[in-house]
Design a protein around this motif. Structure first.
Motif, short mmCIF file in Angstrom:
data_model
loop_
_atom_site.label_atom_id
_atom_site.label_comp_id
_atom_site.label_asym_id
_atom_site.label_seq_id
_atom_site.Cartn_x
_atom_site.Cartn_y
_atom_site.Cartn_z
N GLY A 23 -42.33 38.29 3.83
CA GLY A 23 -42.55 39.69 3.48
C GLY A 23 -41.39 40.33 2.77
O GLY A 23 -41.33 41.56 2.66
N ARG A 71 -45.04 35.91 -3.66
CA ARG A 71 -45.84 37.07 -4.03
C ARG A 71 -47.29 36.60 -4.06
O ARG A 71 -47.61 35.52 -4.54
N ALA A 84 -39.40 46.55 -1.63
CA ALA A 84 -40.11 47.13 -2.77
C ALA A 84 -39.37 48.31 -3.37
O ALA A 84 -39.38 48.51 -4.60
N GLU A 125 -42.27 42.78 -0.22
CA GLU A 125 -42.83 44.05 0.22
C GLU A 125 -41.75 44.89 0.91
O GLU A 125 -41.69 46.12 0.73
#
Length: 660
Positions: free
Chosen positions: A440, A233, A446, A443
């Motif tokens: 990623g 992160r 999410a 993300e």
């Protein structure tokens, strides 16, 4: 072997080095700033030396003070840990001039790898593949923008002199390049004293895989396999594992050979890490070499059964590598989760405060906790907000995952926001469980990781039951009046107590009545028999109807923290919150979410701003944080200016909401 070493660091790495030193019969000396005079590493050490009156980081960067402490205590060697002076070539040189062994690589190797652009050029000459990009000395902003256009968007701007995600930004459009470059330079200058950057092609869905390498002064080199550090992160690692999911023997051999050749190219001695970016098709590129022990080294220790700090000490004392490459074992699978004082729901904003409760998982051969703090210690704005590292091992990855989920569920932390719940959700996502990972992942997932969540019925009922049990326990056994106790007795029938509790934007009422065998709890029109026992630490054994379970309910002001089935729920006493309307934003202004320094003001007073638009930049814990508009409106006035130091809760902006 050395008889006494000094550890020029703090926190969990200092505690970690002390444990190995003690196991080898080596006397360990700690150093500390004023802020750390009562820290855990100071309490653990055989001897401790104050190295400065500054409360924060500066003493740990004072080469003269640290060398003086080593001379005064008779330390024969200095272990730099990681961070601070661990990759400082001048410090390694100064140790050599003082006749004190530096438990790390030669200064020449640190210099060679300390600049990312120079390191990449050296790796190219050594035949190690590097990421396409610009690594030149010319730092003109216009030239860097031209190079970004030549490389092709998206690109990654990275600080040349550092790591850890500081001074790093992904840029997707030319219009965003100038702002990202300015931010990277500010952050790099603050963290490393050097604002030079490089620009690289951003690899889509990359994995971050690193190899642990060792070299000795006799010309021997080995690697201790790989670690997958893809789950990050803000470009900072939070989950690491070894070996890397899906790694084939052929690819391991190829990457391991490249890592060893990288170490050989700079005449490396000691522990180091060669980091690669790996494309989805398996093609890999050299990213950087960290000339120190890494935060995530315990996962390598768990799969090899080796003590890497012991290897460091033996090599620094002039001994040869303990094992040749073919004798290094690889057993099972290990995971490490970094437990941070931060709020994942607020863009991982760091949290400060006292650890009023810190209960760790049960440890054993396959569960380990490395920590530099204990219950009652404070997380301050001066240092990294890490609370602990949780490391587990299994015979295979599914078993390691099961142990990680179980260990995370055993954590009890109160006093600061933390990421334990987030980590529990993360390791339970189907993508992570199946090994479908890249940088990623957070993300991409999410929707699962940050979805609004409501406490289960048991959480609301557990809080109500704990409250009446706590009130009953508080009644004095020497009471003089029958009206004094809080045990619920009434002359003409059962007592009732209504509790209004809230979580986020929802509020629910629990009605509690005394009953012959305990209590009756009414929630949403449904009544359930309840009884239980609550100890002084908040451990609750509860029976609701026919179901019995154990949980923990802790009081934190008007809030109650409920630790239930691996999750933590925060329920507030709505009666103690006059004027609460269910909203999360205070009208009229924006306050500092934590102590820090104002770096830049980004909005113009009187101009209309949109929700999420950055208004100012606050630097805290060596990272930049944007304070954004909570909704559509305008800045009436700024109460701060660039350079101002602010405390948590200080008013930053007078904000006026635009009428709907």
């Amino acid at each position: 072997m050395f008889e006494k070493i000094l550890i020029a660091n703090r926190g969990e790495i200092a505690c970690r080095v002390i444990r190995t030193a003690r196991a080898l019969g080596i006397w360990a000396v700690a150093v500390h700033s004023d802020a750390d005079r009562d820290a855990r590493h100071v309490r653990m050490a055989d001897q401790a030396v104050a190295i400065g009156t500054d409360a924060a980081r500066r003493p740990y960067l004072d080469i003269g003070a640290i060398l003086d402490a080593a001379r005064r205590t008779g330390a024969q060697a200095i272990h730099p840990g990681y961070g601070f002076l661990s990759e400082n070539a001048e410090f390694a040189d100064a140790c050599a001039r003082s006749g004190i062994a530096f438990i790390g690589p030669p200064a020449e190797a640190i210099r060679a790898m300390g600049s990312k652009d120079a390191a990449k050029a050296m790796m190219e000459r050594a035949g190690v593949p590097v990421t396409p990009g610009y690594h030149g000395a010319d730092q003109d902003a216009a030239l860097l923008a031209e190079q970004a256009a030549r490389i092709g968007y998206p690109v990654l701007i990275k600080a040349s002199a550092g790591g850890g995600g500081k001074g790093m930004r992904r840029v997707d459009r030319p219009a965003d390049f100038a702002g990202a470059l300015a931010s990277c330079r500010r952050e790099a200058a603050a963290a490393f004293g050097d604002d030079r950057v490089l620009v690289e092609k951003y690899i889509e869905r990359p994995r971050h895989i690193e190899f642990q390498v060792f070299g000795d002064s006799h010309g021997n080199y080995v690697h201790l396999f790989e670690r997958d550090c893809s789950v990050q992160r803000r470009h900072q690692k939070i989950l690491e594992e070894a070996p890397a999911p899906g790694m084939t023997a052929q690819r391991r051999a190829s990457m391991g050979h490249a890592a060893v050749e990288a170490a050989r190219a700079v005449g490396y001695v000691g522990a180091g890490t060669v980091e690669f970016i790996v494309r989805p098709d398996g093609e890999f590129y050299f990213m950087e070499m960290n000339t120190r022990l890494q935060v995530e080294h315990p996962v390598t220790e768990m799969i090899t059964g080796l003590d890497l700090v012991e290897w460091q000490l033996r090599i620094a004392a002039g001994q040869a590598l303990p094992l040749p490459q073919e004798a290094i074992p690889l057993r099972g699978h290990a995971l490490e989760a970094r437990i941070y004082a931060e709020d994942p729901d607020k863009d991982f904003l760091p949290s400060t405060g006292m650890l009023r409760r810190l209960a760790e998982p049960r440890t054993g051969p396959d569960v380990r906790v490395d920590s530099g703090v204990e219950q009652g210690d404070a997380i301050t704005p001066h240092y990294d907000p890490m609370i602990a590292k949780l490391i587990v091992r299994g015979d295979d990855r599914p078993q390691a995952l099961a142990r990680m989920r179980q260990a995370l569920a055993q954590y009890r932390i109160a006093g600061v926001a933390n990421n334990v719940d987030f980590l529990s959700r993360l390791v339970a996502t189907p993508a992570f469980a199946q090994g479908d990972i890249d940088t990623g992942l957070i993300e991409r997932e999410a929707a699962l990781l940050f979805a609004p969540r409501q406490p289960p019925e048991e959480a609301w009922l557990a809080v109500a039951l704990a409250e009446v049990l706590r009130a009953r326990a508080a009644a004095s056994p020497l009471r003089r009046s029958p009206w004094e106790p809080h045990d619920g007795w009434r002359l003409n029938g059962p007592a009732e107590r209504r509790m209004r509790l809230r979580h986020g934007g929802s509020e629910r009422a629990v009605l509690v009545r005394t009953a012959e065998a305990g209590y009756e709890l009414e929630l949403d029109g449904r009544t359930i028999a309840a009884r239980g026992e609550l100890d002084s630490q908040g451990e609750l054994s509860a029976t609701l109807g026919a179901d019995t379970f154990r949980t923990t309910v802790l009081a934190e002001g008007s809030d109650r923290l409920v630790f239930l089935a691996g999750r933590t729920w925060r329920l507030a006493d709505a009666e103690s919150l006059p004027g609460w309307t269910g909203g999360d934003e205070a009208p009229g202004g924006l306050s500092a979410p934590m102590p820090g320094k104002v770096l830049a003001v980004l909005a113009e007073p009187g101009r209309l701003v949109e929700p999420g638009q950055p208004l100012l930049i606050l630097e805290a814990m060596k990272m930049e944080h944007a304070v954004a508009a909570p909704r559509r409106g305008k800045v009436v006035a700024f109460r701060v200016a660039p350079g101002d130091l602010v405390a948590e809760g200080d008013e930053l902006v007078d904000f006026e909401t635009e009428p709907a």
